[in-house]
Write a protein that holds these residues in place. Structure first.
Motif, mmCIF file in Angstrom:
data_model
loop_
_atom_site.group_PDB
_atom_site.id
_atom_site.type_symbol
_atom_site.label_atom_id
_atom_site.label_comp_id
_atom_site.label_asym_id
_atom_site.label_seq_id
_atom_site.Cartn_x
_atom_site.Cartn_y
_atom_site.Cartn_z
ATOM 1 N N UNK A 1 0.854 -1.183 0.000
ATOM 2 C CA UNK A 1 0.000 0.000 0.000
ATOM 3 C C UNK A 1 0.892 1.235 0.000
ATOM 4 N N UNK A 2 0.458 2.243 -0.719
ATOM 5 C CA UNK A 2 1.215 3.487 -0.786
ATOM 6 C C UNK A 2 0.545 4.520 0.096
ATOM 7 N N UNK A 3 1.354 5.278 0.793
ATOM 8 C CA UNK A 3 0.818 6.358 1.613
ATOM 9 C C UNK A 3 1.887 7.441 1.731
ATOM 10 N N UNK A 4 1.419 8.638 2.013
ATOM 11 C CA UNK A 4 2.329 9.772 2.145
ATOM 12 C C UNK A 4 2.724 9.945 3.605
ATOM 13 N N UNK B 1 9.337 19.859 -0.989
ATOM 14 C CA UNK B 1 8.432 18.864 -0.414
ATOM 15 C C UNK B 1 7.057 18.971 -1.069
ATOM 16 N N UNK B 2 6.597 20.196 -1.297
ATOM 17 C CA UNK B 2 5.293 20.399 -1.930
ATOM 18 C C UNK B 2 5.265 19.771 -3.333
ATOM 19 N N UNK C 1 1.129 12.174 -5.208
ATOM 20 C CA UNK C 1 -0.329 12.074 -5.346
ATOM 21 C C UNK C 1 -0.716 11.689 -6.766
ATOM 22 N N UNK C 2 -0.034 12.277 -7.756
ATOM 23 C CA UNK C 2 -0.325 11.940 -9.149
ATOM 24 C C UNK C 2 0.007 10.476 -9.426
ATOM 25 N N UNK C 3 1.120 9.997 -8.905
ATOM 26 C CA UNK C 3 1.481 8.590 -9.070
ATOM 27 C C UNK C 3 0.420 7.680 -8.457
ATOM 28 N N UNK D 1 -1.882 4.945 -10.475
ATOM 29 C CA UNK D 1 -1.924 3.529 -10.103
ATOM 30 C C UNK D 1 -3.372 3.100 -9.874
ATOM 31 N N UNK D 2 -4.143 3.931 -9.183
ATOM 32 C CA UNK D 2 -5.554 3.610 -8.933
ATOM 33 C C UNK D 2 -6.327 3.508 -10.248
ATOM 34 N N UNK D 3 -6.066 4.426 -11.187
ATOM 35 C CA UNK D 3 -6.727 4.364 -12.493
ATOM 36 C C UNK D 3 -6.346 3.101 -13.241
#
Length: 76
Positions: free
Chosen positions: A26-29, A50-51, A58-60, A64-66
């Motif tokens: 799982x990916x998380x920030x 960092x921003x 977030x785009x990655x 991945x979700x798409x």
């Protein structure tokens, strides 16, 4: 052992397509980086860096979700 990303299961006359997410990480920030964005003592250049990394991450995650959603769409 090789495990597929997508699994096809026949239920009656229909085929069900599901993602095999059992071994997917799982990916998380990191909350630590989020804190750096709001901390008063963080250098401006560091905050900008960092921003930008956050936006990229977030785009990655969205991509991945798409990709997962598309993998489960029935073929046309």
């Amino acid at each position: 052992m090789i495990e597929p990303d997508v699994v096809f299961i026949k239920q009656g006359a229909e085929w069900i397509v599901t993602m095999n997410e059992e071994d997917m990480p799982s990916l998380r920030l990191s909350i630590q980086y989020r804190r750096m964005l709001t901390a008063e003592g963080t250098d401006k250049e560091v905050k900008e860096y960092v921003k930008e990394r956050f936006r990229s991450a977030l785009q990655l995650m969205r991509n991945i979700a798409r990709g997962k959603a598309r993998s489960c769409e029935p073929a046309r």
